[in-house]
Every structure is written in structure tokens, then in C-alpha cells.
Design a protein around this motif. Structure first.
Motif, PDB file in Angstrom:
ATOM      1  N   LEU A   7       0.885  -1.178   0.000  1.00 53.13           N
ATOM      2  CA  LEU A   7       0.000   0.000   0.000  1.00 53.13           C
ATOM      3  C   LEU A   7       0.918   1.223   0.000  1.00 53.13           C
ATOM      4  N   ALA A  20      -7.450   2.752  -1.707  1.00 56.19           N
ATOM      5  CA  ALA A  20      -6.303   1.856  -1.943  1.00 56.19           C
ATOM      6  C   ALA A  20      -6.171   0.868  -0.785  1.00 56.19           C
ATOM      7  N   ALA A  23      -8.944  -1.765  -1.023  1.00 55.51           N
ATOM      8  CA  ALA A  23      -8.681  -2.787  -2.042  1.00 55.51           C
ATOM      9  C   ALA A  23      -7.601  -3.750  -1.571  1.00 55.51           C
ATOM     10  N   ALA A  24      -6.572  -3.216  -0.914  1.00 49.66           N
ATOM     11  CA  ALA A  24      -5.460  -4.065  -0.462  1.00 49.66           C
ATOM     12  C   ALA A  24      -5.933  -5.053   0.599  1.00 49.66           C
ATOM     13  N   GLU A  27      -6.951  -8.606  -0.205  1.00 48.78           N
ATOM     14  CA  GLU A  27      -6.067  -9.434  -1.028  1.00 48.78           C
ATOM     15  C   GLU A  27      -4.980 -10.186  -0.285  1.00 48.78           C
ATOM     16  N   ARG A  94       1.860  -6.879  -6.189  1.00 50.73           N
ATOM     17  CA  ARG A  94       0.868  -5.848  -6.478  1.00 50.73           C
ATOM     18  C   ARG A  94       1.038  -4.649  -5.539  1.00 50.73           C
ATOM     19  N   HIS A  96      -1.075  -1.113  -4.379  1.00 47.53           N
ATOM     20  CA  HIS A  96      -2.291  -0.302  -4.437  1.00 47.53           C
ATOM     21  C   HIS A  96      -1.941   1.131  -4.005  1.00 47.53           C
ATOM     22  N   GLN A 119      -2.104  -0.793  -9.041  1.00 46.00           N
ATOM     23  CA  GLN A 119      -3.552  -0.548  -9.126  1.00 46.00           C
ATOM     24  C   GLN A 119      -3.830   0.830  -8.535  1.00 46.00           C
ATOM     25  N   HIS A 121      -6.333   4.019  -7.558  1.00 46.68           N
ATOM     26  CA  HIS A 121      -7.723   4.229  -7.138  1.00 46.68           C
ATOM     27  C   HIS A 121      -7.988   5.729  -7.018  1.00 46.68           C
TER      28      HIS A 121
END
Ligand code: FAD
Length: 458
Positions: A7, A20, A23-24, A27, A94, A96, A119, A121
């Protein structure tokens, strides 16, 4: 166990309404990181006042994360390299992050996206840039139609709550120590008084919103009076993203009275970000090319005037009060920002970019979009209306906006003067010897500025 996800915090130092983070969370274990990169922004490297703010804001963010079983990792250097390195160390793929629109952040996003699964946001603005367009599909150049079109999409989505727990990885990677970043000034500690005015961090931001609820209904009347506490002072909290504009919108829109004028100011922020998104060089390049021919005074010749402006010793009390408020607190009232900016550009005929750079170093809320767009707006060089020939008269503005108490507070040499004379002690022959005479008379300055403007137009 799922792979950890990174993040990446930037100007979004909060846990609530943080898309963000949301979303993290779904996952896997989360590795929150802040990276200090002083090279990528070049001349827009974070200024000294903001470094003070950043220190305390990061401290507060780390505390909030720890209360939820997590922590903040600090790294310094090129964002893409540091994130790649962190991803290798932690087996994450990944990243975010909230999207940001300053040119150096966009470059960094591109570089990160080439190496990792980035990703992005939304959430830093009411609406992402480019959403609001004219019927012909163009971006709005002028604020008022932009504001009206934005209003049609309001209110923004309801803010999401702060998570109560954040999964951590089995082993934490290395973090720099915040104290070793030396963000705070020491010799001399010119930010000594900042803590009287500010509480950086998410809790401070929410307190500020709560304390403004009672004032917001009167904002339309009080916002132009520098002597009154009529504005929210949310600007540094909004800049650092310690509170989302959607959260502010929802809290304020329900207050008694009419907070619409305040909500429109939040849209100014979106407007400014849209301009730098469309024209990334807005901070250093005139949007109106005729201003490239403007015969600004050479800074070597105008050095004495520029120093007097920075130190609040121009002989114009309202200008000096503003510049001293800026130096002492890292903030200045909006009406006074307009007056001091106009004074530098038109009375002193100094290129707006020098003023913008001084604000950059001294404002706790220094913001590439808001600062560049407002300086160009005052200069007349921006994409919106050309304001150059509208030369603000500080000696008229000062009584008009009842600035006597404001002057008393920030220019103590004049504190004994009554309301009638304090705005212009020179003309009433009551100027104390400790206070400087005017650097230049208003009429003379006005004529010089208009002549220079004519010359630039050929
Ligand atoms: C020359 C000049 C330079 C400026 N530089 C900055 C800057 O670097 N950073 C910055 O945040 N603002 C800047 N402003 C805009 C404005 O002065 C400040 O946002 C405002 O004074 C902050 O105080 P507040 O939070 O009490 O504002 P409020 O009046 O309570 O407004 C609420 C919020 O709306 C936004 N806002 C208000 N007015 C404007 C505006 N004109 N343009 C863009 N957003 C606005 C801010 O985020 C502000 O916090 C500048 C204005 C001028 C004239």
C-alpha cells in the motif's frame, strides 16, 4: 497464506475513506509504505514548512496503523526502484495507491506500472480530472461553468469507514527511522509556533472538520475577513490527504445555514487539479503565452523589494501582516494571499513564479495545483480570465475587509493605531519609526504595471 500487497502512501495519509487500503485489505497481508523522493519533483521538492508537517503526519499515520496491528515502512529514494526492491524483499507483486496528478507523481506511477502490478484508485478529489467536460467534450477553462457541471455529480459517494484491523506480513521489512530523515528544522527552529496552530494527522483533520461545523453556515459572510476565524483551515489536511474531500463534503453539507459557498471552494480544488492534469507545467509556464514577453524586473535589481515582501516590510500593513502570518504559522488567509500575490506581481513587477516558489517553501498547505493555478489566476497568465489589469489596491482592500485586528496581531509596531489610520499610517503621518515607509506608491506602481503589460502586448 496469500502474498502480501503493498500500500503506497503519498498525499493520502489516512486510513478512512482510503480506496487503496480498502482494495489491499481483501487481497492479503498489507505492507504500508511511504517513500521520500527529493529528486523526482526537482524544483518542486517538498518545501521546508511541509517537511515539518510531513514528519508529524507520518508519525500519526504509523500510530494509527499500529493500533490496527500494522505499521508504516519508510524508504527514501526513487519510488519505482524502492517499490521494486520492497516487492522483492517481501514477495509482493501488487501495489495499491490513490492516483495523484502532480507531474512527478504521474511519472512515478508510469515507472512503477512498468515494473509492478500497480492498481490506482480515486479518492483524492471529489471527481477524477477529466470527468467533467463541456458538451463538446472539452475540459472547462473557467471555474464557474466547471463548478456548475461538477455540482450535477454531487454529492460524492459516501466515505468508507476506517478498518479495525489490517493483516500484517509474517516478517516486516526494514524501515528507515523517521527522525533520521531530519524533516524538522533545528538551527534555528523557525517552526516553533506551528504546533500552536496545527495538529497534523488524521485525528487533527477530523477535529478541524468538527470545529468548523458551527462556522460553515456563516462561511459566505466571514470567509473574506482576515480578522475572523471564518474559514476551515483544512487546506494542509486536504493537501496531505489526511481527510478525503468526500468526507468533508458530507460532514459540512448537513450543517444549518447555507454551506454552499464552502462546498464550491472544495470544487476549486478539483478545478485546479484538472488544470495541472491537462497542463503539467502549469507551475513554471505561463498558460497565456503573451506573458512570456512581460518585462518583469530583474530579480537582482528588485532584490530589496523581494526581500521586503518576503519579510513583511513593504510599508503596506495588510501585505506585511499576511507575509508575517505566513512565516510564523505556515498559512495565510485566502483574501490576503490574493492581496500579497497581486502586490508582488503588479506593484513590485516581480514574476509570479518567484512568489509561487516562496509560497512553496513556506506554506504548510503548499500544493502544486492550488498554488500554481491561483498564482497564474492573480497574474492573469492562466487559462481562465486575464486579471492583470485588475490591480488590487491594498489600502482599499484592507478597510473593506476589516483587517485592522489582523494587522494588530501580525504587525505589532502598528498595534497602538486606531482603525481609521492603521491601514495606511504613512498617509496619516502616524507611521512609527520602527515600521518602514512604502516601497512604492500605489499610483506609481499601477502606472508602471499597466505600462509593462502594454509593452508585453506589443
Ligand atoms: C496566490 C495564492 C496561492 C495559493 N496557494 C495555495 C496552496 O499552495 N495550497 C492550497 O491549498 N491553497 C492555495 N491557495 C488557495 C486558498 O488560499 C487556500 O486553499 C485557503 O486559503 C486555505 O484555507 P482554508 O483551508 O481555511 O480554506 P477554506 O476557505 O475553508 O476552503 C476549504 C478548502 O477549499 C479549497 N480551496 C479554497 N479556496 C481555494 C482556491 N482558491 N483554490 C483552490 N482550492 C481552494 C482548499 O482545499 C481549502 O482548504 C492559494 C491562493 C492564492 C491566492
Amino acid at each position: 497464506m496469500a502474498d502480501p500487497v503493498i500500500l503506497w502512501f503519498r498525499q493520502d495519509l489516512r486510513l478512512s475513506d482510503q480506496a487503496a487500503l480498502a482494495a489491499a485489505l481483501g487481497e492479503g497481508p498489507v505492507i504500508p509504505v511511504y517513500i521520500l523522493d527529493d529528486d523526482a519533483p526537482r524544483q518542486w521538492k517538498m518545501g521546508a514548512a511541509q517537511r515539518w508537517w510531513l514528519h508529524y503526519s507520518l508519525k500519526s499515520l504509523d500510530k494509527n496503523l499500529r493500533e490496527r496491528g500494522s505499521r508504516l515502512i519508510l524508504r527514501r529514494g526513487d519510488c519505482a526502484e524502492e517499490l521494486q526492491q520492497l516487492a522483492r524483499e517481501t514477495c509482493s507483486q501488487r501495489v495499491h495507491a490513490l492516483a495523484h496528478y502532480e507531474p512527478w507523481w504521474r511519472n512515478a506511477e508510469k515507472a512503477v506500472g512498468q515494473r509492478l502490478d500497480l492498481q490506482l484508485h480515486d479518492g483524492g478529489l471529489l471527481l477524477p480530472p477529466g470527468c467533467v467536460r463541456t458538451s463538446g467534450g472539452d475540459l472547462y477553462q473557467i471555474y464557474t461553468p466547471f463548478m456548475r457541471a461538477t455540482m450535477l455529480h454531487m454529492p460524492p459517494s459516501k466515505p468508507s469507514p476506517t478498518p479495525s484491523r489490517i493483516d500484517s506480513p509474517s516478517r516486516w521489512p526494514h524501515s528507515d527511522s523517521l527522525d533520521e530523515w531530519d524533516l524538522l528544522p533545528s538551527r534555528p527552529n523557525w517552526a516553533e509556533a506551528f504546533a500552536n496552530d496545527w495538529m497534523p494527522g488524521e485525528a487533527g483533520a477530523r477535529d478541524r472538520v468538527s470545529s468548523f461545523l458551527d462556522e460553515a453556515g456563516d462561511y459566505d459572510l466571514a470567509r473574506n475577513l482576515p480578522s475572523a476565524e471564518g474559514t476551515s483551515r483544512l487546506s494542509p489536511h486536504l493537501h496531505f490527504g489526511e481527510v478525503s474531500p468526500a468526507y468533508v463534503w458530507h460532514r459540512i453539507s448537513g450543517v444549518p445555514g447555507d454551506p454552499t459557498t464552502f462546498l464550491k471552494e472544495l470544487i476549486w480544488r478539483d478545478y485546479a487539479h484538472t488544470q495541472i492534469w491537462a497542463l503539467p507545467a502549469y507551475g513554471s509556464k505561463n498558460a497565456r503565452s503573451v506573458f512570456d514577453q512581460m518585462p518583469w524586473r530583474d530579480l537582482r535589481e528588485a532584490k530589496g523589494d523581494f526581500i521586503a515582501w518576503k519579510k513583511g516590510r513593504t510599508g503596506y500593513p495588510i501585505v506585511d501582516a499576511g507575509m508575517r502570518q505566513l512565516w510564523t504559522t505556515g498559512w495565510m488567509h485566502n483574501r490576503v494571499r490574493m492581496i500579497v500575490a497581486s502586490f508582488l506581481i503588479k506593484h513590485l513587477l516581480i514574476d509570479w513564479r518567484h512568489g509561487a516558489q516562496w509560497f512553496w517553501d513556506t506554506l504548510v498547505d503548499a500544493d502544486y495545483a492550488n498554488n500554481s493555478v491561483n498564482w497564474q489566476w492573480v497574474a492573469g497568465s492562466g487559462v481562465d480570465a486575464n486579471m492583470f489589469s485588475r490591480i488590487m489596491a491594498p489600502l482599499t482592500q484592507s478597510p473593506k475587509f476589516e483587517a485592522a485586528d489582523y494587522i494588530r496581531q501580525w504587525v505589532p509596531e502598528l498595534a497602538h493605531l486606531d482603525d481609521k489610520v492603521i491601514h495606511d499610517p504613512d498617509s496619516y503621518d502616524v507611521r512609527p519609526s520602527a515600521y518602514p515607509p512604502k516601497r512604492i506608491g500605489h499610483r506609481e506602481a499601477r502606472e508602471r504595471a499597466l505600462a509593462a503589460y502594454q509593452q508585453s502586448r506589443g
